[in-house]
Motif scaffolding. Structure first.
Motif, PDB file in Angstrom:
ATOM      1  N   THR A   1      -0.383  -1.337  -4.721  1.00  0.00           N
ATOM      2  CA  THR A   1       0.484  -1.068  -5.859  1.00  0.00           C
ATOM      3  C   THR A   1       1.511  -2.179  -5.957  1.00  0.00           C
TER       4      THR A   1
ATOM      5  N   ASP B   1       0.860  -1.179   0.000  1.00  0.00           N
ATOM      6  CA  ASP B   1       0.000   0.000   0.000  1.00  0.00           C
ATOM      7  C   ASP B   1       0.897   1.230   0.000  1.00  0.00           C
TER       8      ASP B   1
ATOM      9  N   PRO C   1      -3.925   5.934   3.026  1.00  0.00           N
ATOM     10  CA  PRO C   1      -5.061   5.030   2.760  1.00  0.00           C
ATOM     11  C   PRO C   1      -5.862   4.768   4.025  1.00  0.00           C
TER      12      PRO C   1
ATOM     13  N   SER D   1       1.696   5.416   0.152  1.00  0.00           N
ATOM     14  CA  SER D   1       1.221   6.714   0.661  1.00  0.00           C
ATOM     15  C   SER D   1       1.881   7.791  -0.170  1.00  0.00           C
TER      16      SER D   1
ATOM     17  N   ARG E   1      -3.313   6.843 -11.701  1.00  0.00           N
ATOM     18  CA  ARG E   1      -4.057   6.531 -10.487  1.00  0.00           C
ATOM     19  C   ARG E   1      -3.830   7.592  -9.392  1.00  0.00           C
ATOM     20  N   PHE E   2      -2.568   8.008  -9.205  1.00  0.00           N
ATOM     21  CA  PHE E   2      -2.272   8.880  -8.063  1.00  0.00           C
ATOM     22  C   PHE E   2      -2.064  10.348  -8.437  1.00  0.00           C
TER      23      PHE E   2
ATOM     24  N   ASN F   1      -4.674   1.597  -1.608  1.00  0.00           N
ATOM     25  CA  ASN F   1      -3.637   2.102  -2.507  1.00  0.00           C
ATOM     26  C   ASN F   1      -2.695   0.994  -2.945  1.00  0.00           C
TER      27      ASN F   1
END
Lengths: 113, 906
Positions: free
Chosen positions: B616, B599, B608, B601, B660-661, B614
């Motif tokens: 990945t 995950d 999250p 950040s 995505r981010f 999240n």
């Protein structure tokens, strides 16, 4: 000829075995012996004789081998085996018992005819 | 037993009787002619006597059997189309059913070859395979510490054993052997493992509790198969010292032949090692880390124990243990403890990795194969009935001429048996070949599968008996009914109908077969197209000339500070190989079967809220990595040789990550990390093209790439263990100039030169890796196509049978039509119309089913919509064409009927 009686089912085997008790014999001889010993009363159908011999041979009560007859013809001679001898004894006593029983039943009517 | 006499001998005896009887009659005074006549009369018909003698003998029976056999074979040879169709139908039915069922039986139904398998219970569904940390929800893999806790806090087990969920390859070399270490599969098991399963050593002794203590002398057991294949049953292997990943281990026992471990897997373990020596051989110390979950459990339950109570007790135990560790796990994990569950399930058939993977598919196959057998029987019945009907006239004449009825039935029986035997032989051949083919198709890429490729004899017998019985019943039925009919009736030609076109069940069956074959063909068409799309898609990396070499320096005993020089040496040495253009390495290569996720950040974005939000993928790569595998860097820079442990921490992200981010911002220069506390760990320096690392049919997952050597100092033991492990890059990737033929041997030699203890686990081209990722899809496509073809073939045979039947039954009607002026074309048209009516109903039924099935399959399809009229229409046309091929012969037969002959009454 009218006095001749057709053989009962199952009796032919017994008579063949009985005939062979006195030594080996061929088919025609067996038929003649049965006819003569029954004083021409019993008629052996020659057509039935050979299948019967075949059957007895298959059961192992008699054996057969080829030989020469009294008048110099090639013939198949049948001999009683020990098992056949035993079978004859058993069937004879059975037959006697049966004949006696039937005789007793029929005997009561004999006088009235 | 007396040998039976020959007929000739008997005839001679009868003739000698006649001669002697004639002699006697002559003696009694008959003349020559009369004497002979009387003798003949007395004996009766000579021929009849001979006949009776012959009939009474056993030879006659055999003789007749020989006649029947000869006649049957002649009859079958005279009708090659019928014989071939019937035999083929039988062969397919018997063969396919047996092959499929054998596989299903081995994978789904068979118990482990151990004592009283019904007493064995396992924990969870064995869905997780590998090494895990954190909460599992419904638990199946446990840590060594959790195992010991549950073992000591649960009543009702005789023994509860633990063993590695994912047996892995290790480097094995017998001490004193000159060879390089070979890569073999080893499984770590608890000391009571063999006691729990009730398995004794074939030779030597089994591993026991004393071997599974810290500090115990390292020992191992070897499988019978390895002992036989690798060491030729050499008795000195027992007690010999083996070098396993650099550690000296003594072989103390050989497992019994046929024992393949705690579950059916392709590539079962070659060695079993006690858990206690895992730190020595594996160099990882999983055993000593209470938060690494990597063991399955299997227990032998006492007969009087209540499994439900035990399950509840273990679940309580799990939560208690987790509570004890909540301080280390952190508050987010601790909050989830009350929701953690655990259940006991039957373990008699073993840990079901294979079962879980293939169960649904196999059950579908089983249903289909049952259906196939049913269709086969029905088709066979149809064919036999048609044939019987065609013979009616002949049967009647035979009866009229005085043939014994029993003899006719026997003749039909013989023919059916001969046919069944031919078909059965074909079926056995198909069953053997089919089981082998299925096994190698299902477990493509496996070195060894512990399933015997011999068809299950019980199933083979069953399928054979069923089809034999069908053949007999429907083969004899026509002869039997003809028997009961008056021969005169049959000769006169009654009993023929004008209306019925095969019985209702027969027609229903043909309709169903047509529908089924349409559905299967449409499905096969869609899946084939989908597979083609998968194979020819843009993967985001190049496959041509690329090779992936899997190694594990951890197993060879390398410490973290030795890694940088090792990878430099590998890169430098391999680059010198002929035709090599570029070399790099990564934690895992694309489509290599591995995947690491976390995950993330993002710096400046909220962390999250939920686990997995999240999620990945991430990877560690060496310099020149993207260039080597053929992934383009779209913006920024790649990972360079200058990115080392001590320099600024950088990352390259893929397009999916950027989308995505950072949907609206420029990702370059932004920071992120793997934990909220560490969200400034990496600076994004480049954006790479999207590349598929996992299933080819899934969209590209967000992914980031960091230099192999840059370590983030996490403060949790579990995370840190993973971080340390991730420094060992497992896949060395090479790009060759051309399709270099023999690259494997030079690569192996180069590695042996670098370090003979560094085992090369496997060498695969990128093409093979992509193919093996698609093996399931390929298998499904192949099986569906195979069944589609089988169904089509069977439907055609069925249609042929029903049409032939109706033509045979309606021959008189057709004759009248022709006599009244119908031309051949209209007769053919009439027959075809009837057949096509059935096909049309089949299509009408099949199309909606095919659409519904396509819709369900929709999720599995890649790059093709479930609604594809072209494929559906194509399937329909194929079906129609096959129907035409199947009906044209009977239709032409109908047209060729001579009206005079049919009207005269056959």
């Amino acid at each position: 000829m009218s006095t001749r009686v057709a053989l009962l089912q199952g009796t032919l085997d017994l008579l063949i075995l009985r005939t062979l008790l006195f030594g080996q014999q061929h088919g025609q001889g067996i038929a003649r012996a049965i006819q003569q010993e029954s004083e021409d009363v019993l008629l052996v159908e020659h057509g039935a004789l050979y299948p019967a011999l075949q059957r007895l041979e298959a059961k192992g009560w008699i054996t057969a081998k080829w030989g020469v007859s009294s008048n110099n013809r090639k013939a198949r001679f049948y001999t009683l085996t020990p098992r056949g001898r035993k079978q004859l004894a058993a069937e004879s006593s059975q037959w006697r018992a049966l004949a006696a029983a039937i005789g007793r039943i029929l005997g009561s009517n004999e006088g009235s005819s | 037993m007396i040998r039976r006499r020959k007929l000739q001998d008997f005839s001679t005896e009868l003739r000698s009787h006649l001669a002697m009887e004639a002699d006697r009659l002559r003696e009694e005074g008959f003349d020559e002619v009369e004497a002979r006549r009387q003798a003949h009369l007395n004996l009766g018909n000579l021929m009849q006597q001979e006949e009776r003698f012959y009939e009474s003998s056993r030879w006659a029976w055999l003789d007749q059997l020989r006649q029947d056999l000869r006649y049957s074979i002649r009859q079958l040879r005279n009708a090659p189309a019928f014989t071939l169709t019937a035999a083929l139908t039988l062969a397919i039915g018997i063969g396919a059913t047996t092959a499929i069922f054998t596989l299903i039986h081995a994978v789904l139904l068979k118990s482990l070859p151990v004592v009283r398998p019904e007493q064995l219970y396992t924990i969870g569904d064995a869905k997780r395979i590998g090494v895990f940390s954190g909460m599992e929800g419904d638990w199946d893999v446990v840590s060594h510490d959790l195992y010991k806790y549950l073992r000591d806090h649960t009543d009702g087990f005789y023994e509860l054993a633990a063993f590695q969920a994912d047996p892995r390859r290790i480097g094995v070399r017998r001490s004193g052997d000159a060879h390089v270490a070979e890569s073999r599969i080893a499984e770590y098991v608890s000391g009571n493992y063999f006691l729990t399963f009730g398995v004794h050593a074939f030779a030597g002794r089994a591993i026991d509790a004393d071997d599974d203590r810290p500090g115990a002398a390292p020992v191992a057991m070897i499988t019978y198969r390895s002992w036989q294949e690798r060491y030729a049953l050499d008795p000195s292997v027992l007690g010999a010292t083996f070098n396993m990943n650099g550690a000296a281990v003594t072989i103390v026992g050989v497992m019994p032949p046929g024992y393949f471990g705690d579950g059916l897997r392709s590539n079962p373990p070659d060695f079993w090692l006690p858990l206690a020596i895992e730190p020595v051989v594996n160099h990882a110390g999983w055993v000593n880390n209470p938060d690494l979950h990597w063991l399955y459990m299997m227990g032998r339950v006492k007969p009087d124990a209540d499994v439900k109570t035990m399950g509840a007790q273990m679940q309580t135990g799990l939560r208690q243990w987790l509570n004890g560790r909540s301080g280390i796990l952190g508050p987010t994990a601790a909050a989830q403890i009350p929701r953690q569950t655990l259940h006991l399930s039957r373990g008699g058939s073993g840990i079901g990795a294979m079962r879980a993977t293939y169960s649904a598919g196999l059950q579908l196959l089983m249903a289909i194969s049952g259906f196939v057998l049913l269709i086969v029987c029905a088709n066979l019945a149809n064919l036999m009935l048609v044939r019987g009907l065609g013979r009616r006239k002949q049967t009647s004449i035979s009866l009229a001429l005085g043939a014994a009825r029993s003899r006719l039935v026997r003749q039909a029986l013989t023919e059916s048996i001969v046919l069944a035997l031919i078909g059965g032989a074909g079926g056995v051949a198909i069953a053997f070949a089919g089981t082998r083919t299925l096994l190698s198709a299902v477990f493509a890429g496996a070195n060894y599968v512990p399933i015997s490729p011999t068809p299950d004899l019980a199933v083979l017998g069953f399928a054979f008996a069923i089809s034999l019985l069908t053949g007999l019943v429907f083969g004899v039925a026509p002869a039997w009914t003809a028997n009961r009919a008056d021969p005169l009736d049959a000769l006169r030609g009654s009993g023929r109908v004008t209306q019925h076109v095969g019985s209702l069940p027969q027609r229903t069956l043909v309709v169903m077969q047509a529908a089924l074959s349409l559905v299967l063909m449409a499905a096969a068409g869609l899946l084939t197209q989908s597979l083609r799309n998968l194979e020819h898609q843009e993967l985001g990396f190049r496959t041509g000339g690329r090779v992936d070499v899997r190694i594990d320096p951890n197993l060879a005993g390398y410490k973290i500070d030795q890694l940088e020089p090792l990878y430099r040496r590998i890169k430098e040495r391999l680059a010198r190989l002929p035709a090599v253009e570029s070399v790099s390495y990564s934690l895992y290569g694309p489509m290599s079967g591995s995947s690491w996720t976390t995950d993330v950040s993002i710096d400046g974005q909220p962390p999250p809220a939920v686990d997995g939000q999240n999620s990945t993928a991430w990877n560690r790569v060496g310099p020149d990595y993207f260039e080597t595998i053929g992934t383009r860097i779209l913006r920024g820079r790649t990972i360079l040789e200058s990115d080392i442990a001590t320099t600024h921490h950088v990352a390259v992200v893929n397009e999916a990550f950027a989308r995505r981010f950072f949907p609206k911002e420029d990702p370059l220069g932004k920071h992120f990390g793997a934990r909220a506390k560490f969200s400034k760990s990496f600076e994004i320096v480049g954006i790479a093209e999207d590349a598929k690392y996992r299933q080819p049919d899934q969209p590209v997952f967000p992914m980031y790439f960091i230099p192999r050597s840059q370590v983030t100092p996490y403060d949790e033991a579990g995370t840190m263990a993973f971080e340390a492990r991730s420094l060992y890059a497992n896949d060395v990737v090479l790009r060759f100039a051309a399709r270099a033929g023999a690259m494997e041997e030079p690569i192996r030699r180069a590695f042996a030169e670098i370090d003979p203890n560094l085992t090369v686990i496997r060498i695969q081209t990128f093409d093979t890796q992509v193919e093996s990722q698609l093996s399931q899809e390929t298998l499904i496509v192949r099986l569906t196509s195979l069944f589609g073809l089988t169904a089509l073939l069977l439907a055609s045979i069925g249609l042929y049978g029903v049409t032939s039947y109706s033509v045979a039954r309606r021959s008189k009607e057709i004759g009248i039509r022709v006599a009244l002026g119908a031309d051949r074309k209209s007769v053919v048209g009439m027959v075809l119309r009837n057949a096509y009516l059935l096909v049309a109903i089949g299509l009408a039924l099949g199309i909606p089913i095919a659409l519904a099935m396509a819709r369900i399959m929709g999720a599995r399809l890649y790059g093709i919509s479930w609604y594809n009229p072209a494929i559906l229409a194509g399937s329909g046309i194929i079906l129609a064409a096959c129907a035409l091929a199947a009906t044209i012969a009977p239709a032409r037969r109908a047209a060729a009927l001579d009206p005079m002959q049919t009207l005269r009454g056959d």
